[in-house]
Design a protein around this motif. Structure first.
Motif, PDB file in Angstrom:
ATOM      1  N   VAL A  39       0.959  -1.266  -0.150  1.00 26.89           N
ATOM      2  CA  VAL A  39      -0.095  -0.138  -0.118  1.00 26.89           C
ATOM      3  C   VAL A  39       0.852   1.072   0.060  1.00 26.89           C
ATOM      4  O   VAL A  39       1.692   1.348   0.743  1.00 26.89           O
ATOM      5  CB  VAL A  39      -0.856   0.232   1.289  1.00 26.89           C
ATOM      6  N   GLY A  40       0.680   2.257  -0.769  1.00 28.70           N
ATOM      7  CA  GLY A  40       1.466   3.458  -0.863  1.00 28.70           C
ATOM      8  C   GLY A  40       0.755   4.788  -0.853  1.00 28.70           C
ATOM      9  O   GLY A  40      -0.451   4.763  -1.296  1.00 28.70           O
ATOM     10  N   ILE A  41       1.239   5.744  -0.113  1.00 30.34           N
ATOM     11  CA  ILE A  41       0.507   6.979  -0.020  1.00 30.34           C
ATOM     12  C   ILE A  41       1.333   7.770  -0.591  1.00 30.34           C
ATOM     13  O   ILE A  41       2.690   8.091  -0.321  1.00 30.34           O
ATOM     14  CB  ILE A  41       0.358   7.381   1.564  1.00 30.34           C
ATOM     15  N   ASN A  42       1.084   8.533  -1.782  1.00 32.79           N
ATOM     16  CA  ASN A  42       1.700   9.313  -2.495  1.00 32.79           C
ATOM     17  C   ASN A  42       2.801   8.810  -3.356  1.00 32.79           C
ATOM     18  O   ASN A  42       4.108   9.290  -3.674  1.00 32.79           O
ATOM     19  CB  ASN A  42       2.385  10.654  -1.688  1.00 32.79           C
ATOM     20  N   ASN A  53       5.423   8.643   0.860  1.00 34.69           N
ATOM     21  CA  ASN A  53       6.359   9.573   0.537  1.00 34.69           C
ATOM     22  C   ASN A  53       5.671  10.895   0.966  1.00 34.69           C
ATOM     23  O   ASN A  53       4.943  11.519   0.307  1.00 34.69           O
ATOM     24  CB  ASN A  53       6.363   9.395  -0.999  1.00 34.69           C
ATOM     25  N   GLY A  54       6.357  11.208   1.792  1.00 34.49           N
ATOM     26  CA  GLY A  54       5.975  12.587   2.519  1.00 34.49           C
ATOM     27  C   GLY A  54       6.222  12.612   4.109  1.00 34.49           C
ATOM     28  O   GLY A  54       6.651  11.558   4.388  1.00 34.49           O
ATOM     29  N   THR A  55       5.639  13.570   4.569  1.00 30.85           N
ATOM     30  CA  THR A  55       5.804  13.644   6.189  1.00 30.85           C
ATOM     31  C   THR A  55       4.549  12.794   6.622  1.00 30.85           C
ATOM     32  O   THR A  55       3.385  12.995   6.358  1.00 30.85           O
ATOM     33  CB  THR A  55       5.816  15.111   6.769  1.00 30.85           C
ATOM     34  N   VAL A  56       4.964  12.053   7.774  1.00 29.80           N
ATOM     35  CA  VAL A  56       4.021  11.377   8.591  1.00 29.80           C
ATOM     36  C   VAL A  56       4.147  11.833   9.994  1.00 29.80           C
ATOM     37  O   VAL A  56       4.988  12.186  10.788  1.00 29.80           O
ATOM     38  CB  VAL A  56       4.481  10.084   8.728  1.00 29.80           C
ATOM     39  N   ALA A  58       2.182  11.226  13.655  1.00 29.58           N
ATOM     40  CA  ALA A  58       1.666  10.264  14.463  1.00 29.58           C
ATOM     41  C   ALA A  58       1.649  10.143  16.089  1.00 29.58           C
ATOM     42  O   ALA A  58       2.691  10.817  16.327  1.00 29.58           O
ATOM     43  CB  ALA A  58       2.090   8.490  14.029  1.00 29.58           C
ATOM     44  N   THR A  59       0.874   9.765  16.682  1.00 30.98           N
ATOM     45  CA  THR A  59       0.954   9.607  18.296  1.00 30.98           C
ATOM     46  C   THR A  59       0.255   8.253  18.532  1.00 30.98           C
ATOM     47  O   THR A  59      -0.129   7.711  17.842  1.00 30.98           O
ATOM     48  CB  THR A  59      -0.324  10.729  18.699  1.00 30.98           C
ATOM     49  N   ASN A  60       1.108   7.967  19.662  1.00 25.77           N
ATOM     50  CA  ASN A  60       0.832   6.615  20.142  1.00 25.77           C
ATOM     51  C   ASN A  60       1.256   5.572  19.331  1.00 25.77           C
ATOM     52  O   ASN A  60       0.524   4.576  19.104  1.00 25.77           O
ATOM     53  CB  ASN A  60      -0.522   6.370  20.814  1.00 25.77           C
ATOM     54  N   VAL A  61       2.464   5.607  18.650  1.00 27.66           N
ATOM     55  CA  VAL A  61       3.075   4.558  17.611  1.00 27.66           C
ATOM     56  C   VAL A  61       3.654   3.394  18.394  1.00 27.66           C
ATOM     57  O   VAL A  61       4.450   3.663  19.285  1.00 27.66           O
ATOM     58  CB  VAL A  61       4.250   5.241  16.657  1.00 27.66           C
ATOM     59  N   THR A  62       3.204   2.231  18.090  1.00 29.62           N
ATOM     60  CA  THR A  62       3.785   0.894  18.642  1.00 29.62           C
ATOM     61  C   THR A  62       4.379   0.170  17.788  1.00 29.62           C
ATOM     62  O   THR A  62       3.762  -0.062  16.546  1.00 29.62           O
ATOM     63  CB  THR A  62       2.810   0.191  19.616  1.00 29.62           C
ATOM     64  N   THR A  63       5.848  -0.206  17.821  1.00 28.59           N
ATOM     65  CA  THR A  63       6.565  -0.888  16.748  1.00 28.59           C
ATOM     66  C   THR A  63       7.639  -1.730  17.432  1.00 28.59           C
ATOM     67  O   THR A  63       8.158  -1.735  18.347  1.00 28.59           O
ATOM     68  CB  THR A  63       7.145   0.184  15.468  1.00 28.59           C
ATOM     69  N   GLY A  64       7.916  -2.702  16.425  1.00 27.49           N
ATOM     70  CA  GLY A  64       8.930  -3.596  16.865  1.00 27.49           C
ATOM     71  C   GLY A  64      10.302  -2.941  16.597  1.00 27.49           C
ATOM     72  O   GLY A  64      11.527  -2.893  17.373  1.00 27.49           O
ATOM     73  N   ILE A  66      12.163   0.721  14.129  1.00 23.02           N
ATOM     74  CA  ILE A  66      11.532   1.800  13.217  1.00 23.02           C
ATOM     75  C   ILE A  66      13.159   2.268  12.724  1.00 23.02           C
ATOM     76  O   ILE A  66      14.169   2.391  13.379  1.00 23.02           O
ATOM     77  CB  ILE A  66      11.384   3.174  14.087  1.00 23.02           C
ATOM     78  N   SER A  67      12.927   2.535  11.624  1.00 24.45           N
ATOM     79  CA  SER A  67      14.181   2.873  10.708  1.00 24.45           C
ATOM     80  C   SER A  67      13.912   4.103   9.982  1.00 24.45           C
ATOM     81  O   SER A  67      12.606   4.238   9.659  1.00 24.45           O
ATOM     82  CB  SER A  67      15.057   1.875   9.860  1.00 24.45           C
ATOM     83  N   GLY A  68      14.744   5.020   9.371  1.00 25.85           N
ATOM     84  CA  GLY A  68      14.302   6.069   8.795  1.00 25.85           C
ATOM     85  C   GLY A  68      15.455   7.055   8.290  1.00 25.85           C
ATOM     86  O   GLY A  68      16.615   6.590   8.552  1.00 25.85           O
ATOM     87  N   ASN A  69      15.193   8.173   7.892  1.00 22.96           N
ATOM     88  CA  ASN A  69      16.278   8.867   7.162  1.00 22.96           C
ATOM     89  C   ASN A  69      16.669  10.192   8.185  1.00 22.96           C
ATOM     90  O   ASN A  69      17.320  11.004   7.498  1.00 22.96           O
ATOM     91  CB  ASN A  69      16.014   9.411   5.776  1.00 22.96           C
ATOM     92  N   GLY A  70      16.442  10.081   9.277  1.00 18.08           N
ATOM     93  CA  GLY A  70      16.560  11.290  10.380  1.00 18.08           C
ATOM     94  C   GLY A  70      15.630  12.111  10.505  1.00 18.08           C
ATOM     95  O   GLY A  70      15.681  12.949  11.446  1.00 18.08           O
ATOM     96  N   ASN A  71      14.431  11.942   9.730  1.00 13.15           N
ATOM     97  CA  ASN A  71      13.475  12.959   9.938  1.00 13.15           C
ATOM     98  C   ASN A  71      12.356  12.540  10.774  1.00 13.15           C
ATOM     99  O   ASN A  71      11.232  13.081  10.880  1.00 13.15           O
ATOM    100  CB  ASN A  71      12.917  13.201   8.436  1.00 13.15           C
ATOM    101  N   LEU A  72      12.667  11.409  11.549  1.00 17.16           N
ATOM    102  CA  LEU A  72      11.587  10.821  12.461  1.00 17.16           C
ATOM    103  C   LEU A  72      11.506  11.883  13.807  1.00 17.16           C
ATOM    104  O   LEU A  72      12.532  11.870  14.278  1.00 17.16           O
ATOM    105  CB  LEU A  72      11.949   9.436  12.865  1.00 17.16           C
ATOM    106  N   LYS A  73      10.016  12.095  14.162  1.00 18.62           N
ATOM    107  CA  LYS A  73      10.163  13.201  15.270  1.00 18.62           C
ATOM    108  C   LYS A  73       9.421  12.435  16.173  1.00 18.62           C
ATOM    109  O   LYS A  73       8.071  11.696  15.719  1.00 18.62           O
ATOM    110  CB  LYS A  73       9.454  14.614  14.731  1.00 18.62           C
ATOM    111  N   SER A  74       9.539  12.673  17.562  1.00 16.47           N
ATOM    112  CA  SER A  74       8.860  11.996  18.697  1.00 16.47           C
ATOM    113  C   SER A  74       8.222  13.252  19.437  1.00 16.47           C
ATOM    114  O   SER A  74       8.842  14.294  19.621  1.00 16.47           O
ATOM    115  CB  SER A  74       9.559  11.436  19.483  1.00 16.47           C
ATOM    116  N   TYR A  75       6.754  13.203  19.760  1.00 21.79           N
ATOM    117  CA  TYR A  75       5.916  13.974  20.333  1.00 21.79           C
ATOM    118  C   TYR A  75       5.827  13.746  21.883  1.00 21.79           C
ATOM    119  O   TYR A  75       5.387  12.696  21.967  1.00 21.79           O
ATOM    120  CB  TYR A  75       4.983  14.729  19.735  1.00 21.79           C
TER     121      TYR A  75
END
Length: 75
Positions: A39-42, A53-56, A58-64, A66-75
């Motif tokens: 499934v793809g968005i954009n 492809n774009g900014t995500v 989210a709140t209350n994320v549960t995961t085993g 996470i990997s990313g390009n350094g743009n992952l933000k936690s609130y």
């Protein structure tokens, strides 16, 4: 059950909502791509189970993991 497509043409609240409702019971789950695939968005050619492809935001994320390009933000 009933599936609804709701649109609002007012510029400040323009949106498209998809919902599944069973009368007298409440909202039901919506399943996309039930028989498999990605499934793809954009994106028109997702290469993972969910590709965004774009900014995500989210709140209350549960995961085993996470990997990313350094743009992952936690609130």
């Amino acid at each position: 059950g009933t599936m609804q497509l709701i649109t609002n043409p007012t510029a400040s609240t323009r949106r498209l909502a998809i919902s599944s409702i069973e009368q007298g019971v409440g909202y039901r789950y919506i399943t996309l791509n039930e028989v498999g695939g990605n499934v793809g968005i954009n994106t028109s050619a997702p290469t993972t189970a969910l590709q965004v492809n774009g900014t995500v935001t989210a709140t209350n994320v549960t995961t085993g993991s996470i990997s990313g390009n350094g743009n992952l933000k936690s609130y």
